[in-house]
Scaffold this motif. Structure first.
Motif: not given
Length: 398
Positions: A249-276
């Motif tokens: 969705y973000l790409e469709h709106t024209g976003v071309d740079r995305i950074a990701l952070t997350g806390m606790s369970l969100g930190g776990y999820t963000s680390a997993l997303i970084a592998a995918v």
């Protein structure tokens, strides 16, 4: 950027000004490496975190009770649980993120509406709530009918803070367990400051949290653990899948740079997303868990219920641990380049012990690693690490 990297960051939640630092080549500091003030803060915050950990473990344990009762009354469920764990063990053993976490093939049909006036006042900008139907199907075919029946969970929600002059580099935040409220996360992480600094901001709601919690859920996040280890595995898989739809969705709106952070369970999820997900410019897991099976060992009383459940279903700890590797970021190489990874950990954290973050740091080739002398919730000297995040992100995002 509108703000310099040295501009003051003043979180609305006051925290003591006791500085942390980056880890050395050997990892987190030893106790004798800390100043007296830092040791006192770490010890006090660790004691405070024990009470929080017991409370969270009790809540998680309560979510597990109905399934344990079902296992005790219906012994035929033992085979189903064993087969489910075997499925995730086999997937984990292949260490193939493309197989474990297939990408969405259908673009999301997103609807947007203005957020409430309070959200716009906090952000000092335009804020929209977005939602769309999830196209996720359970990774395990045996669970697809059950997981498909969670109607509220299968609608994805997020809040999007946008500037009026077109898409900007976007900082995405994934909240922790039970901590899905947009207002809380916006204030805790000083997101208005990042927004003022030039970022668009997106706050993503994890499965079974907030508006995604099923109607009979006693609290936000209940569904993550209500269906046992297999349900937790599918919740993690859906968290990754739905976030990738958000990126579409973000790409469709024209976003071309995305950074990701997350806390606790969100930190776990963000680390997993970084592998995918290869479209992430930078990733910053904050107080992450990376091996839940090991972390739960100290979570009384949930740890006792896990052991009871394993006895009732005939599952040994080795097998359940092998199954959780399916969704552990330690099982897959990161796709985000080394110089774009930053890990943040609290030395007094008892919910996500800093050794968990250190394990991720080793797996991530000893990337940038910042520690603070606080616990899971009290992020002592948080302005220090927020400025660290800003310095870290700027070369990739602007």
């Amino acid at each position: 950027m509108a703000e310099t990297e040295s501009a003051p960051v003043d979180p609305p939640i006051p925290v003591p000004d006791v500085p942390g630092a980056d880890a050395t080549a050997r990892g987190l500091p030893r106790r004798r490496d800390l100043t007296l003030q830092q040791r006192m803060v770490v010890d006090a915050s660790a004691v405070a975190d024990l009470g929080l950990r017991t409370a969270v473990a009790s809540i998680v344990g309560a979510a597990m009770l109905p399934r344990l009762a079902g296992a005790a009354l219906h012994r035929n469920r033992m085979h189903d649980e064993d087969a489910a764990l075997g499925f995730y063990i086999d997937l984990a053993a292949q260490q193939d993120p493309l197989l474990s976490f297939p990408a969405p093939t259908v673009p999301p049909d997103v609807s947007t509406r203005p957020a409430n006036a309070l959200a716009s006042w906090v952000a000092h900008g335009s804020v929209h709530n977005i939602e769309f139907a999830s196209s996720f199907r359970a990774v395990n075919p045996a669970l697809r009918e059950q997981r498909g029946g969670y109607s509220r969970n299968n609608v994805v929600h997020a809040q999007h803070w946008v500037h009026g002059d077109g898409p900007r580099p976007t900082l995405c935040l994934i909240h922790g367990f039970m901590g899905s409220a947009y207002l809380f996360n916006g204030l805790f992480f000083s997101l208005p400051w990042f927004f003022k600094s030039g970022y668009d901001v997106l706050l993503y709601t994890l499965p079974f949290h907030g508006a995604r919690a099923e109607a009979n859920s006693p609290y936000s996040g209940y569904g993550y653990f209500a269906d046992g280890m297999a349900g937790f595995a599918e919740a993690m898989a859906q968290a990754v899948y739905d976030f990738r739809s958000v990126i579409d969705y973000l790409e469709h709106t024209g976003v071309d740079r995305i950074a990701l952070t997350g806390m606790s369970l969100g930190g776990y999820t963000s680390a997993l997303i970084a592998a995918v997900e290869p479209r992430i410019q930078a990733v910053i897991p904050n107080v992450p868990v990376v091996t839940p099976e090991a972390a739960f060992d100290d979570w009384f009383p949930a740890n006792m219920l896990v052991r009871l459940g394993n006895r009732l279903t005939g599952v040994d700890k080795t097998k359940s641990g092998a199954a959780t590797m399916f969704h552990s970021p330690l099982n897959y190489p990161p796709l985000v380049p080394k110089d774009r990874r930053l890990i943040i950990a609290g030395l007094g954290d008892k919910l996500a012990p800093p050794q968990q973050a250190e394990a991720l740091w080793r797996h991530w080739d000893r990337c940038a690693f910042h520690w603070f002398p606080g616990n899971h919730i009290l992020h002592v000297s948080q302005p220090d690490y927020l400025r660290r995040m800003t310095r870290f992100l700027r070369p990739f995002m602007f």
